[in-house]
Design a protein around this motif. Structure first.
Motif, PDB file in Angstrom:
ATOM      1  N   ARG A   1       0.847  -1.179   0.000  1.00 50.67           N
ATOM      2  CA  ARG A   1       0.000   0.000   0.000  1.00 50.67           C
ATOM      3  C   ARG A   1       0.895   1.246   0.000  1.00 50.67           C
ATOM      4  O   ARG A   1       1.705   1.436   0.867  1.00 50.67           O
ATOM      5  CB  ARG A   1      -0.775  -0.051   1.315  1.00 50.67           C
ATOM      6  CG  ARG A   1      -1.941   0.809   1.426  1.00 50.67           C
ATOM      7  CD  ARG A   1      -2.413   0.809   2.849  1.00 50.67           C
ATOM      8  NE  ARG A   1      -2.626  -0.518   3.395  1.00 50.67           N
ATOM      9  CZ  ARG A   1      -3.076  -0.700   4.630  1.00 50.67           C
ATOM     10  NH1 ARG A   1      -3.320   0.324   5.408  1.00 50.67           N
ATOM     11  NH2 ARG A   1      -3.261  -1.898   5.095  1.00 50.67           N
TER      12      ARG A   1
ATOM     13  N   HIS B   1       0.292  -4.894  11.486  1.00 49.45           N
ATOM     14  CA  HIS B   1      -1.010  -4.362  11.083  1.00 49.45           C
ATOM     15  C   HIS B   1      -1.036  -3.917   9.620  1.00 49.45           C
ATOM     16  O   HIS B   1      -2.035  -4.076   8.934  1.00 49.45           O
ATOM     17  CB  HIS B   1      -1.404  -3.180  11.968  1.00 49.45           C
ATOM     18  CG  HIS B   1      -2.707  -2.577  11.557  1.00 49.45           C
ATOM     19  ND1 HIS B   1      -3.908  -3.153  11.883  1.00 49.45           N
ATOM     20  CD2 HIS B   1      -3.000  -1.514  10.779  1.00 49.45           C
ATOM     21  CE1 HIS B   1      -4.878  -2.446  11.349  1.00 49.45           C
ATOM     22  NE2 HIS B   1      -4.360  -1.444  10.681  1.00 49.45           N
TER      23      HIS B   1
ATOM     24  N   VAL C   1      -0.817  -4.652   6.696  1.00 47.65           N
ATOM     25  CA  VAL C   1      -0.799  -5.777   5.781  1.00 47.65           C
ATOM     26  C   VAL C   1      -1.901  -5.581   4.756  1.00 47.65           C
ATOM     27  O   VAL C   1      -3.001  -5.190   5.088  1.00 47.65           O
ATOM     28  CB  VAL C   1      -1.008  -7.073   6.579  1.00 47.65           C
ATOM     29  CG1 VAL C   1      -1.393  -8.206   5.664  1.00 47.65           C
ATOM     30  CG2 VAL C   1       0.256  -7.417   7.336  1.00 47.65           C
TER      31      VAL C   1
ATOM     32  N   ILE D   1      -3.760 -10.741   2.635  1.00 47.82           N
ATOM     33  CA  ILE D   1      -3.544 -12.043   3.256  1.00 47.82           C
ATOM     34  C   ILE D   1      -4.662 -12.984   2.829  1.00 47.82           C
ATOM     35  O   ILE D   1      -4.933 -13.973   3.466  1.00 47.82           O
ATOM     36  CB  ILE D   1      -3.451 -11.950   4.791  1.00 47.82           C
ATOM     37  CG1 ILE D   1      -4.590 -11.113   5.349  1.00 47.82           C
ATOM     38  CG2 ILE D   1      -2.111 -11.406   5.220  1.00 47.82           C
ATOM     39  CD1 ILE D   1      -4.694 -11.168   6.845  1.00 47.82           C
ATOM     40  N   TYR D   2      -5.277 -12.628   1.711  1.00 53.32           N
ATOM     41  CA  TYR D   2      -6.347 -13.454   1.158  1.00 53.32           C
ATOM     42  C   TYR D   2      -5.898 -14.051  -0.154  1.00 53.32           C
ATOM     43  O   TYR D   2      -5.129 -13.441  -0.893  1.00 53.32           O
ATOM     44  CB  TYR D   2      -7.624 -12.620   0.996  1.00 53.32           C
ATOM     45  CG  TYR D   2      -8.119 -12.238   2.360  1.00 53.32           C
ATOM     46  CD1 TYR D   2      -8.932 -13.102   3.079  1.00 53.32           C
ATOM     47  CD2 TYR D   2      -7.660 -11.089   2.990  1.00 53.32           C
ATOM     48  CE1 TYR D   2      -9.312 -12.813   4.374  1.00 53.32           C
ATOM     49  CE2 TYR D   2      -8.029 -10.791   4.285  1.00 53.32           C
ATOM     50  CZ  TYR D   2      -8.853 -11.657   4.968  1.00 53.32           C
ATOM     51  OH  TYR D   2      -9.212 -11.388   6.258  1.00 53.32           O
TER      52      TYR D   2
ATOM     53  N   ASP E   1      -0.972   3.435  10.335  1.00 58.57           N
ATOM     54  CA  ASP E   1      -0.800   2.004  10.068  1.00 58.57           C
ATOM     55  C   ASP E   1       0.608   1.538  10.429  1.00 58.57           C
ATOM     56  O   ASP E   1       0.906   0.351  10.388  1.00 58.57           O
ATOM     57  CB  ASP E   1      -1.066   1.705   8.585  1.00 58.57           C
ATOM     58  CG  ASP E   1      -2.538   1.866   8.252  1.00 58.57           C
ATOM     59  OD1 ASP E   1      -3.370   1.475   9.091  1.00 58.57           O
ATOM     60  OD2 ASP E   1      -2.855   2.398   7.172  1.00 58.57           O
TER      61      ASP E   1
ATOM     62  N   PRO F   1     -10.849  -5.774  11.629  1.00 57.16           N
ATOM     63  CA  PRO F   1      -9.606  -4.980  11.662  1.00 57.16           C
ATOM     64  C   PRO F   1      -8.620  -5.298  10.541  1.00 57.16           C
ATOM     65  O   PRO F   1      -7.896  -4.404  10.096  1.00 57.16           O
ATOM     66  CB  PRO F   1      -8.988  -5.316  13.020  1.00 57.16           C
ATOM     67  CG  PRO F   1      -9.779  -6.427  13.586  1.00 57.16           C
ATOM     68  CD  PRO F   1     -11.086  -6.497  12.880  1.00 57.16           C
ATOM     69  N   THR F   2      -8.565  -6.542  10.076  1.00 60.83           N
ATOM     70  CA  THR F   2      -7.589  -6.822   9.009  1.00 60.83           C
ATOM     71  C   THR F   2      -8.160  -6.508   7.630  1.00 60.83           C
ATOM     72  O   THR F   2      -7.432  -6.130   6.726  1.00 60.83           O
ATOM     73  CB  THR F   2      -7.113  -8.293   9.016  1.00 60.83           C
ATOM     74  OG1 THR F   2      -8.260  -9.139   8.913  1.00 60.83           O
ATOM     75  CG2 THR F   2      -6.365  -8.622  10.289  1.00 60.83           C
ATOM     76  N   LEU F   3      -9.472  -6.650   7.478  1.00 63.09           N
ATOM     77  CA  LEU F   3     -10.058  -6.419   6.155  1.00 63.09           C
ATOM     78  C   LEU F   3     -10.410  -4.951   5.930  1.00 63.09           C
ATOM     79  O   LEU F   3     -10.424  -4.477   4.803  1.00 63.09           O
ATOM     80  CB  LEU F   3     -11.336  -7.254   6.002  1.00 63.09           C
ATOM     81  CG  LEU F   3     -11.128  -8.749   5.779  1.00 63.09           C
ATOM     82  CD1 LEU F   3     -12.366  -9.529   6.163  1.00 63.09           C
ATOM     83  CD2 LEU F   3     -10.773  -9.004   4.335  1.00 63.09           C
TER      84      LEU F   3
ATOM     85  N   SER G   1      -9.301  -1.573   7.224  1.00 62.92           N
ATOM     86  CA  SER G   1      -8.536  -0.498   7.857  1.00 62.92           C
ATOM     87  C   SER G   1      -7.565   0.001   6.815  1.00 62.92           C
ATOM     88  O   SER G   1      -6.373  -0.136   6.930  1.00 62.92           O
ATOM     89  CB  SER G   1      -7.793  -1.001   9.093  1.00 62.92           C
ATOM     90  OG  SER G   1      -7.132   0.086   9.721  1.00 62.92           O
TER      91      SER G   1
END
Lengths: 445, 270
Positions: free
Chosen positions: A149, A215, A217, A220-221, A360, B14-16, B18
């Motif tokens: 990002r 955090h 990240v 992760i999918y 972040d 929170p992971t998806l 933010s």
């Protein structure tokens, strides 16, 4: 590779090149800047196919380097390897990585009648510009370092970038070599779908796994089915050893064993940069002795772990322009054990105008150690506020100093750095240029 | 009494969700509790969370998501979980929902590419992305809070008109139905760049396009959420201890000055 150019094109090319060279001469004589973009822009107006006409004259081919972090360092490393092997290399060394910057870099190696003299060209290319320049450039090798990002205000979101890359690479010749980072799920997936020759680089070093997934990240999918990926371990951000329990997608097969290679500079991200450059150099026939020798003697690029001596004190500049990069620089600062850190946050176009990303970053890891943190830059109070909210305990001995004026901030940070310690400076891009100007221009001394 | 008080902050996905530093809102609320000596828990409400977990929270936080992540969330937020969240918000649990999060609480979101994503229909608005080549709404954002009850309570709290400062960065355009807007745009584009509205306010839920993140630079908004949550939980009037917000005030002043927006400076909280 070299191709015949028609006479009319040759004439227009000559005119474009001559004009660009005149512009460069004027800009530099009047000290208006480095002339790393403007000549390319003007020349392209004279001949719109200029990028292609210059690219096809590079004798042995072009290496295109893309990715969010590490482009400049990897380009410089690969360039040094090729030069040590005796090749003549064109390279956009100043980091001007939009179309005009690429043209300008090639023009630097072109004579006034438009003949380019270079064995190789190494072009680092902005993520967003990659699809646009692949056809005219026809690279021999494409290095895809990572996708994080970064500057979302300009680019939108990371998923769409890899899709656009894949679409643009698909029609290239099948002998094109693509070197993607296998530890990055999106790039692993892209590489596994390409029909071109794909060689993956990545780590095979479980000792380097992080304790937890940070955090900041992005992905992760599973890129093919959307299920959560399972990680055996994470190296940094979303880079790691992963597989998808649902569809079986997994990390690409590595073409290089990371344990067999030393790395340049500090920080795990530089291990990735090193591996990518090594793999490309091997494909171009550079021998392993030269490669190892270059790694051992590598000097940092502008502001990337660059080291300076100022007022008898040691200073290390670690460009920090996005969450992943900054988390890694914080890890490096903590490992180096420095007690004084200067953070400089700007929000100009090259930095990205959206500074939300600082939330972040795990700045808690910098704050919990105590010591002195000096803050400056256009968005000095935003950064100070982020650090303030990183502080759970008011009494951990942390000293937070806010200085709007950059020169005053640098002077204060130097004063707070003991003689035998290193001052770490973490600036965004435009802030890095300013910091270097202050430090090397001796404005404060 | 204060030392006994506890608060549970529920953080949606929170992971998806933010995307642009939105976790700053969760950090801000948590720290402001800790600095005042309250016991605080931040509960991640991700795919493993249950309807029972959702019913425990006193305050909700939700951030932005990329389109694909947004779809994963919407597939997950169905049935009992969706019902629990609906009850919470309908019954006045306070919350701050930024960018993508309001879209999933509203009727639907149409992404740049792909299918319309249905939401819970709590907020009466719809959001549509005008297409991959449309300009994103990007830049510093200043709004005056105009949602009637919220504006009154905030004005009473800070002693002046509440101006919220942030940064917007969104592709989607939002059209409000019967729901009240959060505020009127002073600088920036807001919901759609056309009608001058920004965000929405329903019961005690705040929807906004303001990243930044919004709470650290607008601490009165954070304190309003905390105060409302505590009052609801303990059913008694709560007066929050003042905190040193000098840095936030300086950050606001610096940006107001740069934008040449003239707004009253937030006076010390009482």
């Amino acid at each position: 590779m070299s191709k015949t150019i028609q006479l009319i094109d040759r004439l227009r090319l000559g005119l474009a090149v001559l004009t660009a060279k005149t512009v460069t001469f004027i800009v530099r004589s009047l000290r208006l800047g480095a002339a790393s973009v403007l000549p390319g822009e003007i020349a392209r107006r004279i001949h719109p196919q200029l990028l292609h006409l210059l690219s096809c004259q590079v004798k042995q081919g072009i290496i295109l380097i893309a990715g969010t972090n590490g482009k400049t360092t990897t380009s410089l490393l690969l360039c040094t390897m090729l030069e040590r092997q005796g090749w003549r290399v064109a390279h956009n060394a100043t980091g001007a990585n939009l179309e005009n910057g690429l043209i300008t870099a090639l023009l630097e190696n072109t004579n006034p009648i438009g003949q380019l003299n270079a064995d190789y060209a190494i072009l680092e290319v902005d993520e967003n510009v990659v699809p646009k320049v692949l056809q005219p450039i026809q690279p021999r090798i494409i290095l895809c370092l990572n996708l994080f990002r970064d500057q979302l205000d300009r680019y939108g979101e990371v998923d769409t970038i890899s899709q656009r890359w894949a679409k643009a690479i698909a029609p290239l010749p099948l002998e094109t070599i693509v070197i993607p980072n296998a530890d990055d799920p999106t790039l692993s997936s892209m590489g596994q779908q390409l029909r071109q020759r794909v060689l993956f680089f990545g780590l095979r070093e479980p000792k380097q796994y992080l304790d937890e997934i940070p955090h900041a990240v992005d992905s992760i999918y599973c890129p093919s089915c959307g299920h959560s990926l399972e990680y055996q371990g994470v190296y940094l951000s979303h880079l790691g050893d992963f597989h998808c329990p649902s569809c079986g997608f997994h990390k690409g097969q590595l073409a290089i064993d990371s344990r067999e290679w030393p790395q340049i500079l500090i920080g795990l991200y530089n291990k990735y940069n090193t591996l990518a450059a090594v793999l490309a150099a091997q494909q171009l026939g550079v021998d392993d002795v030269t490669i190892r020798d270059t790694i051992a003697n590598f000097q940092a690029a502008f502001g990337r772990a660059e080291e300076l001596e100022v007022k008898g004190k040691h200073v290390r500049i670690l460009l920090s322009k996005n969450p992943v990069g900054m988390n890694e620089t914080i890890r490096a600062v903590n490992q180096a054990g420095g007690q004084t850190t200067l953070l400089v946050l700007n929000d100009r176009i090259p930095d990205g105008t959206d500074v939300s990303w600082i939330w972040d970053v795990d700045t808690e890891k910098l704050v919990e150690r105590g010591g002195t943190l000096v803050v400056s830059g256009d968005r000095v109070y935003d950064m100070a506020l982020r650090l303030r909210y990183s502080q759970q305990d008011d009494n951990n001995g942390l000293q937070l100093i806010v200085k709007e004026d950059l020169q005053a901030a640098i002077a204060t940070a130097l004063e707070h750095t003991p003689a035998n310690e290193t001052l770490h400076i973490l600036p965004t891009y435009s802030a890095m240029l300013e910091v270097r100007e202050v430090l090397t221009g001796r404005k404060i001394l | 009494m204060n030392h006994k008080m506890e608060l549970t902050i529920g953080w949606l996905y929170p992971t998806l969700m933010s995307t642009y530093g939105d976790r700053g809102n969760a950090i801000c609320l948590k720290r402001r509790c800790e600095w005042r000596g309250y016991t605080v828990t931040v509960m991640p409400l991700d795919q493993n969370a249950t309807a029972v977990d959702l019913r425990q929270v006193d305050l909700l936080v939700g951030g932005g998501a990329q389109d694909r992540q947004q779809e994963i969330v919407m597939r997950d937020l169905r049935g009992a979980k969706a019902e629990a969240l609906r009850e919470k918000i309908d019954n006045g649990t306070p919350g701050v929902f930024t960018c993508g999060a309001p879209q999933l609480l509203a009727h639907y979101y149409e992404p740049a590419l792909g299918q319309r994503i249905e939401g819970l229909g709590l907020f009466d608005f719809v959001s549509v992305h005008p297409g991959p080549n449309a300009r994103r709404c990007i830049g510093n954002l200043v709004i005056e809070v105009t949602a009637t009850r919220l504006a009154q309570e905030l004005t009473a709290m800070i002693g002046s008109t509440p101006y919220v400062i942030g940064f917007e960065n969104h592709g989607g355009r939002t059209k409000l139905g019967q729901v009240e807007p959060l505020g009127r745009v002073v600088q920036g584009l807001g919901n759609n760049g056309e009608d001058g509205t920004e965000g929405a306010f329903y019961q005690n839920a705040i929807a906004t396009y303001s990243h930044g993140p919004v709470l650290p630079k607008n601490p009165f908004l954070a304190d309003w959420l905390l105060q409302t949550a505590l009052q609801q939980k303990y059913q008694e009037p709560i007066l929050l201890a003042p905190l040193d917000d000098t840095l936030a005030t300086q950050a606001r002043e610096a940006m107001f000055k740069r934008l040449r927006v003239s707004v009253p400076i937030v006076a010390k909280q009482r």
